[in-house]
Design an enzyme around this catalytic site. Structure first.
Site, PDB file in Angstrom:
ATOM      1  N   ARG A 101      11.868  18.552 -21.745  1.00  0.00           N
ATOM      2  CA  ARG A 101      12.517  17.856 -20.626  1.00  0.00           C
ATOM      3  C   ARG A 101      13.729  17.091 -21.141  1.00  0.00           C
ATOM      4  O   ARG A 101      13.641  16.401 -22.167  1.00  0.00           O
ATOM      5  CB  ARG A 101      11.533  16.896 -19.957  1.00  0.00           C
TER       6      ARG A 101
ATOM      7  N   TYR B 114      15.113   2.939 -13.391  1.00  0.00           N
ATOM      8  CA  TYR B 114      13.864   2.189 -13.551  1.00  0.00           C
ATOM      9  C   TYR B 114      13.959   1.210 -14.721  1.00  0.00           C
ATOM     10  O   TYR B 114      13.622   0.023 -14.593  1.00  0.00           O
ATOM     11  CB  TYR B 114      12.714   3.171 -13.781  1.00  0.00           C
TER      12      TYR B 114
ATOM     13  N   ASN C  77       2.201   2.955 -22.944  1.00  0.00           N
ATOM     14  CA  ASN C  77       1.616   3.988 -22.077  1.00  0.00           C
ATOM     15  C   ASN C  77       0.192   3.607 -21.683  1.00  0.00           C
ATOM     16  O   ASN C  77      -0.754   3.834 -22.444  1.00  0.00           O
ATOM     17  CB  ASN C  77       1.667   5.348 -22.768  1.00  0.00           C
TER      18      ASN C  77
ATOM     19  N   LEU D  94       0.813  -1.221   0.000  1.00  0.00           N
ATOM     20  CA  LEU D  94       0.000   0.000   0.000  1.00  0.00           C
ATOM     21  C   LEU D  94       0.847   1.272   0.000  1.00  0.00           C
ATOM     22  O   LEU D  94       0.384   2.338   0.407  1.00  0.00           O
ATOM     23  CB  LEU D  94      -0.985   0.004   1.189  1.00  0.00           C
TER      24      LEU D  94
ATOM     25  N   ALA E 284       4.039  -5.628  -8.581  1.00  0.00           N
ATOM     26  CA  ALA E 284       4.561  -4.772  -7.513  1.00  0.00           C
ATOM     27  C   ALA E 284       5.883  -4.142  -7.950  1.00  0.00           C
ATOM     28  O   ALA E 284       6.772  -4.843  -8.434  1.00  0.00           O
ATOM     29  CB  ALA E 284       4.761  -5.585  -6.238  1.00  0.00           C
ATOM     30  N   ALA E 285       6.003  -2.832  -7.768  1.00  0.00           N
ATOM     31  CA  ALA E 285       7.213  -2.143  -8.218  1.00  0.00           C
ATOM     32  C   ALA E 285       7.200  -0.703  -7.746  1.00  0.00           C
ATOM     33  O   ALA E 285       6.145  -0.136  -7.412  1.00  0.00           O
ATOM     34  CB  ALA E 285       7.306  -2.154  -9.749  1.00  0.00           C
TER      35      ALA E 285
END
Length: 312
Positions: free
Chosen positions: A268, A143, A172, A34, A76-77
């Site tokens: 960016r 990542y 995406n 969580l 999960a990550a």
């Protein structure tokens, strides 16, 4: 009844996957700490699943979670690229060592199939389009390196130990429950939120950057198909369609009635100019074909944001 595990099952994509698996009659167990997921995302199925609040880095939590499972969906990550830049060691403990811990527990428990949520970020700035699974990988962030490392671990566990695995490189993803309050959220959730507030979108550079936007229900379909298949390796999960950022805003402005023009900011550093998936492998080997058109996905997502309470 077959028991399956979804790590990160209280998250954006994970919660949609859990709902689908419950609807198909699986006994579903969720492992989530969580840190970014929310129990509220599982409200429609909360009484029909087993929820374990635990950490993918904790061996005891992971062994308890995989016990008795035939399939594991590993979502999960630490999913924020920027957070992995700010804390490479901490994020690697989750994204690399957590994945390895899960694979080892799955092997020991006799799990039949592991499906891993990887990312198109592994391709980096390779200019060739569309992105194909056999293209060179050029990860440009911790990542991306961490996702690629986990892919290699899955391949090694398949080769050495016979654990059937598949890594799905998501492009995406968008849809309901994507948190627009996070600075790391998807551009669609951010644009929708700004449009509904009658605020101008912030566009970095000229807005000509393209992305392959795929609706979350289609991603869930790919995950379910991969779990039922015996095909191993890596698979792109996208639509094969490029949409540029300015076109995205025009679509959202038309849907919401927002008349604001984009506010352009400097580009960016490191932003990838174009991205689109080749999905031949997933179509031919997994039978996956995206079904939700981009415009319909936007409409469904907008409807959810209009209904959702603040902070959802």
């Amino acid at each position: 009844m077959e028991t399956v595990l979804v790590t990160g099952g209280a998250g954006f994509i994970g919660s949609h996957l859990v709902e689908r698996l419950v609807a198909e009659g699986f006994a579903v167990r969720v492992l989530d700490d969580l840190s970014s997921g929310r129990v509220e995302h599982l409200a429609t199925v909360r009484g029909r699943i087993e929820f374990l609040e635990g950490d993918i880095r904790d061996g005891d939590d992971v062994r308890r979670a995989v016990a008795g499972c035939t399939r594991v969906f590993h979502l999960a990550a630490v999913v924020s690229v920027q957070k992995t830049v700010e804390d490479p060691l901490g994020s690697a403990a989750v994204n690399e060592m957590g994945s390895l811990s899960l694979l080892e527990a799955a092997r020991a428990a006799g799990v039949r199939r592991v499906v891993f949520a990887s990312s198109s970020a592994v391709y980096g700035d390779d200019p060739r389009l569309p992105k194909r699974e056999d293209h060179a990988v050029r990860p440009r962030s911790p990542y991306a390196v961490q996702k690629l490392a986990a892919e290699h671990y899955l391949s090694v566990y398949e080769g050495l130990f016979g654990l059937s695995t598949a890594s799905l490189r998501f492009f995406n993803v968008f849809g309901p429950r994507q948190d627009p309050s996070s600075p790391y959220s998807g551009v669609i959730s951010i644009f929708l939120t700004r449009a509904l507030a009658d605020e101008a979108p912030l566009v970095y550079g000229d807005g000509g950057q393209t992305r392959d936007f795929i609706y979350v229900a289609d991603v869930v379909e790919a995950l379910v198909r991969a779990s039922s298949s015996t095909e191993v390796g890596v698979f792109n999960v996208g639509t094969g369609r490029e949409v540029d950022i300015l076109t995205l805003w025009r679509e959202i402005a038309a849907l919401t009635g927002c008349g604001r023009s984009p506010q352009h900011l400097p580009p960016r550093p490191g932003d990838i100019r174009r991205s689109v998936a080749a999905i031949d492998e997933a179509a031919g080997r997994l039978g996956f074909v995206p079904r939700v058109p981009f415009e319909e996905g936007l409409s469904r997502t907008l409807a959810w944001y209009r209904r959702a309470p603040a902070g959802s």
